[in-house]
Design an enzyme around this catalytic site. Structure first.
Site, PDB file in Angstrom:
ATOM      1  CG  ASP A  96      -2.488  -1.035   1.351  1.00  0.00           C
ATOM      2  OD1 ASP A  96      -1.674  -1.469  -0.162  1.00  0.00           O
ATOM      3  OD2 ASP A  96      -2.185  -1.475   2.603  1.00  0.00           O
ATOM      4  CG  ASP A 144     -12.958  -1.808  -0.655  1.00  0.00           C
ATOM      5  OD1 ASP A 144     -11.750  -3.361  -1.198  1.00  0.00           O
ATOM      6  OD2 ASP A 144     -12.347  -0.582  -1.194  1.00  0.00           O
TER       7      ASP A 144
END
Length: 261
Positions: free
Chosen positions: A15, A136
């Site tokens: 990330d 998500d």
């Protein structure tokens, strides 16, 4: 009735935030913890350890709506021989093409799938097989814009919608489990798999080999993304690959399997 998966593709995550590799806790940018100062070097480490694929998220891009860390992503793709999938801030066909032109194998879109279904369909038609959807969710409800906004849309409903629009696959992240090592949300994953005809990759909460074996038992699950579990040392990538990857322990004859003891 579908059988349990024969193996899982174990995919390390990187990330990106302000040029560094970080991990978030439950999607909270304020709780970003640096795990590697040099994301490209970290990507090379995962590849050397046997990763079949790399999952890269541009967290700056997810917030801003425009990929911010393109030079780093380009460097990762250039230096790795394994495929790379990228998500975060990809909200136009032009941006998706730009990433694919860099050598990215799969582009992952999230917000677009919720807010602009027509654009998603245009992307899947222009780039068949290359557009995956990142779903998500918090308690089964879809979140967008870098997880900063929660919608009333159910994750299972979005699965059915995007597969009708030509998505190539789904990456399902349970935000409440993300970065916690508390275990994946198996019940929610079962619901996703029950309505999906597409490959599904699970993310969020995986903290042990036991968690990976539980995911392996889910019929139809294609893979698992590991972040904090790898960076904290809770799981090593080689042992994860041996436990649930192709050629895993259970697939080896006894005399061969004993070598891994």
């Amino acid at each position: 009735m579908p059988h349990a998966s024969a193996f899982l593709e174990v995919i390390p995550a990187i990330d990106l935030l302000q040029g560094r590799a970080v991990r978030l806790y439950q999607g909270d940018y304020a709780q970003a913890e640096q795990v590697a100062a040099d994301p490209v070097q970290q990507a090379e480490i995962w590849a050397t350890q046997g990763a079949p694929r790399l999952h890269v998220v541009d967290l700056d891009g997810a917030k801003s709506g425009d990929p911010v860390n393109l030079p780093i992503i380009a460097d990762i793709v250039r230096k790795l021989a394994i495929p790379v999938q990228v998500g975060g801030g990809i909200r136009s066909l032009e941006r998706a093409r730009q990433l694919l032109d860099l050598g990215v194998e799969r582009v992952i879109v999230g917000t677009v799938a919720v807010e602009d279904p027509a654009l998603l369909e245009a992307m899947t038609q222009a780039l068949p097989g290359r557009i995956w959807v990142g779903i998500d969710a918090r308690q089964g409800q879809v979140a967008t814009r870098g997880w900063l906004s929660t919608t009333p849309l159910a994750a299972t409903e979005l699965v059915q919608r995007v597969q009708a629009q030509g998505a190539a696959g789904i990456i399902y992240t349970d935000i409440g489990r993300d970065g916690t090592l508390a275990g994946p949300n198996l019940e929610q994953l079962r619901q996703i798999l029950a309505v999906s005809r597409l490959p599904v990759i699970a993310s969020g909460g995986i903290g042990s080999l036991t968690d990976l074996l539980a995911l392996l038992s889910l019929p139809g699950l294609a893979g698992a993304i590991l972040g904090k579990a790898l960076y904290s040392g809770a799981i090593s990538l080689p042992e994860a690959l041996r436990a649930v990857g192709p050629g895993r322990w259970q697939d080896l004859p006894p005399e061969t399997g004993s070598r891994w003891a």
